[in-house]
Motif scaffolding. Sequence first.
Motif, PDB file in Angstrom:
ATOM      1  N   TRP A   1      -4.585  -7.320  12.490  1.00  0.00           N
ATOM      2  CA  TRP A   1      -4.417  -5.865  12.347  1.00  0.00           C
ATOM      3  C   TRP A   1      -5.288  -5.199  13.401  1.00  0.00           C
ATOM      4  O   TRP A   1      -6.392  -5.676  13.696  1.00  0.00           O
ATOM      5  CB  TRP A   1      -4.844  -5.431  10.939  1.00  0.00           C
ATOM      6  CG  TRP A   1      -3.986  -6.055   9.877  1.00  0.00           C
ATOM      7  CD1 TRP A   1      -4.279  -7.146   9.132  1.00  0.00           C
ATOM      8  CD2 TRP A   1      -2.669  -5.652   9.495  1.00  0.00           C
ATOM      9  NE1 TRP A   1      -3.228  -7.436   8.289  1.00  0.00           N
ATOM     10  CE2 TRP A   1      -2.226  -6.535   8.481  1.00  0.00           C
ATOM     11  CE3 TRP A   1      -1.803  -4.621   9.888  1.00  0.00           C
ATOM     12  CZ2 TRP A   1      -0.974  -6.436   7.876  1.00  0.00           C
ATOM     13  CZ3 TRP A   1      -0.560  -4.514   9.289  1.00  0.00           C
ATOM     14  CH2 TRP A   1      -0.152  -5.403   8.295  1.00  0.00           C
TER      15      TRP A   1
ATOM     16  N   GLU B   1       0.796  -1.216   0.000  1.00  0.00           N
ATOM     17  CA  GLU B   1       0.000   0.000   0.000  1.00  0.00           C
ATOM     18  C   GLU B   1       0.840   1.284   0.000  1.00  0.00           C
ATOM     19  O   GLU B   1       0.751   2.089   0.916  1.00  0.00           O
ATOM     20  CB  GLU B   1      -0.940  -0.022   1.224  1.00  0.00           C
ATOM     21  CG  GLU B   1      -1.900  -1.199   1.189  1.00  0.00           C
ATOM     22  CD  GLU B   1      -2.840  -1.288   2.385  1.00  0.00           C
ATOM     23  OE1 GLU B   1      -3.966  -1.753   2.210  1.00  0.00           O
ATOM     24  OE2 GLU B   1      -2.434  -0.906   3.512  1.00  0.00           O
TER      25      GLU B   1
ATOM     26  N   GLU C   1      -6.575  -1.881  13.880  1.00  0.00           N
ATOM     27  CA  GLU C   1      -7.311  -0.608  13.794  1.00  0.00           C
ATOM     28  C   GLU C   1      -8.473  -0.570  14.794  1.00  0.00           C
ATOM     29  O   GLU C   1      -8.681   0.419  15.493  1.00  0.00           O
ATOM     30  CB  GLU C   1      -7.900  -0.408  12.386  1.00  0.00           C
ATOM     31  CG  GLU C   1      -6.892  -0.055  11.315  1.00  0.00           C
ATOM     32  CD  GLU C   1      -6.399  -1.277  10.559  1.00  0.00           C
ATOM     33  OE1 GLU C   1      -6.382  -2.376  11.159  1.00  0.00           O
ATOM     34  OE2 GLU C   1      -6.021  -1.146   9.392  1.00  0.00           O
TER      35      GLU C   1
ATOM     36  N   ILE D   1     -13.190  -4.752  10.723  1.00  0.00           N
ATOM     37  CA  ILE D   1     -13.075  -4.464   9.287  1.00  0.00           C
ATOM     38  C   ILE D   1     -14.223  -5.206   8.612  1.00  0.00           C
ATOM     39  O   ILE D   1     -14.589  -6.303   9.022  1.00  0.00           O
ATOM     40  CB  ILE D   1     -11.707  -4.947   8.762  1.00  0.00           C
ATOM     41  CG1 ILE D   1     -10.580  -4.175   9.446  1.00  0.00           C
ATOM     42  CG2 ILE D   1     -11.645  -4.876   7.250  1.00  0.00           C
ATOM     43  CD1 ILE D   1      -9.922  -3.097   8.661  1.00  0.00           C
TER      44      ILE D   1
HETATM   45  C1  TNX Z   1      -4.343  -4.169   4.718  1.00  0.00           C
HETATM   46  S1  TNX Z   1      -2.409  -6.534   4.818  1.00  0.00           S
HETATM   47  C2  TNX Z   1      -3.142  -3.807   5.266  1.00  0.00           C
HETATM   48  C3  TNX Z   1      -3.100  -3.283   6.649  1.00  0.00           C
HETATM   49  C4  TNX Z   1      -4.469  -3.121   7.221  1.00  0.00           C
HETATM   50  C5  TNX Z   1      -5.306  -4.323   6.847  1.00  0.00           C
HETATM   51  C6  TNX Z   1      -6.667  -4.339   7.452  1.00  0.00           C
HETATM   52  C7  TNX Z   1      -1.503  -5.340   4.500  1.00  0.00           C
HETATM   53  C8  TNX Z   1      -0.217  -5.675   4.004  1.00  0.00           C
HETATM   54  N1  TNX Z   1      -1.940  -4.070   4.665  1.00  0.00           N
HETATM   55  O1  TNX Z   1      -2.384  -2.072   6.668  1.00  0.00           O
HETATM   56  O2  TNX Z   1      -4.370  -2.996   8.588  1.00  0.00           O
HETATM   57  O3  TNX Z   1      -5.447  -4.381   5.443  1.00  0.00           O
HETATM   58  O4  TNX Z   1      -7.293  -5.572   7.268  1.00  0.00           O
END
Ligand code: TNX
Length: 537
Positions: free
Chosen positions: A471, A330, A473, A436
């Motif tokens: 994760w 990302e 959040e 999520i």
């Molecule tokens: C994607 S998985 C992300 C995380 C987020 C997650 C939430 C990945 C490599 N990056 O930054 O926390 O989705 O599900």
Amino acid sequence: MKHLLFFLLLPLLCCTSLDKGKPGTTNVIPAPSEVTSFRGAYSLPEELSITVNTDSALLVSRFLSEYLAAQDRSASISTDVRDNSSIALNLDQTANMPIEAYDLKVSQAGIELTSGSKSGLFYGIQTLIQLIHSNNGSIPHVQIKDQPRFGYRGMHLDVGRHLFSVDFIKKYIDMMSHFKFNTFHWHLTEDQGWRVEIKKYPKLQEKAAYRNETVIGRSSTKTRHLAQYNGERYGGYYSQDQIKEVVQYASERFIQVIPEIELPGHAQAALTAYPHLGCTGGPYEVARSWGVFQDIYCAGKESTFEFLEDVFDEVLPLFPGKYVHIGGDEAPKSRWEKCPHCQQRMKEEGLADEHELQSYFVQRMEKYLNSKGKTMIGWDEILEGGLAPNAVVMSWRGEEGGIAAAQQNHQVIMTPTTWCYFDYYQTDPTSEPLAINSIVTVEDVYGYEPIPASLTPEQSKYVLGSQCNLWSEYITTEDHAEYMVYPRAMAMAEVIWSPKQDRDYTEFVNRASNLRPLLDFWDINYAQHIFNQTAQE
Ligand code: TNX
């Protein structure tokens, strides 16, 4: 004569196998690869004697004696091997057994556990603890031969979005190791907080470790401008001493710890502390909401690479394992497209587009990490613009990244969202705490197959194993983290440890249900949905 015959045949009768090779007959998760049950049960005596054949197995055997002591069972440990010990632990490093494998025999004569490795002995002890606990100390006679299906069995924890205490991380590791996971992927840096002490860069501690406030409720890249915030400063970080403590604790439980230092994206907290590392020069703020942020490390400036190499110079000595995770996911390219430094770099290096610039960035970091003897892991975005030569790919956006990497003879860790994301809801969202927006049930996890169907047997060898990710959040408390992880992690443990052909979901739920007293004993806040369903049926 008749009597003599009876006595001669008696041991044979007692040892008649009842059920061979059906792991479900024993209450163990993950199910062992081979189980043979026999008539009769061995009752643990009041005074237990544990014998260990070598001093070097003493440390491992303490996991058994500590469990027994917590159960108010008195147990002595000695290296003076006697015939009448109740539990004999044998570490036989000359035994021709695969790493992490063990043999466990429970009979009239007592309990015998043998392994060629300390990790195998440790796993045998975990199996034994489950047997003792779920049978109230009267263990049906059984012979178990066990070994893992995959060498990489991971669990991940994001401490960037929300922080978890060292004590909780130890508990997380205890439970992982009990279910025979062997890798802890520690996600240490994020847009919302930098969590590892770097002495050369004090502003990472002073600024990058704290955000001014946190978004309330759901937020994403698209909706965060509409969001409300709670007005409370939040943050903290782990000192290098604390990290060492965790790594040592994990290694005693046969768990390697993989640090993740995110680059080039998910870096807004670091940029806030050191704005010259971004393309625009800032000012930036440690993110207060969730999603993907466009301010990432500048790929044109040399100072970015100096900073990251300095960071790794402090991080690597803390983590003796062979892997280092660099993120790579990302990373929007909008800043790079307009940045004169990045465009200059692309010209000099003959790079066709910003994806190739990301690949340049990642490959340069890989060279550095390889020169320090480390193997680099990255999320599947590192495939874009050309894969770094020795990189291991962690496939999260479905199985495709993993398939592509294995087809290019690269090692792969499978962690696709559909089965492996424990931050997703585990059941109908209407009655659940905010998560999520997607569902991964225990049954979904249990049905996962880490080897993608499209790989040839030769390519499948590149799949090292699999991992589940947490994760954070929407996970603000330790209780909530456990609620999201258990029992899904037990399903995952079986996916990566046990033979594929033995999987049977209904039978798994029964075994998991029988292990509830053990989870309670360890004070795990597991989710109850699958057990309530069984009760209703
Ligand atoms: C994607 S998985 C992300 C995380 C987020 C997650 C939430 C990945 C490599 N990056 O930054 O926390 O989705 O599900």
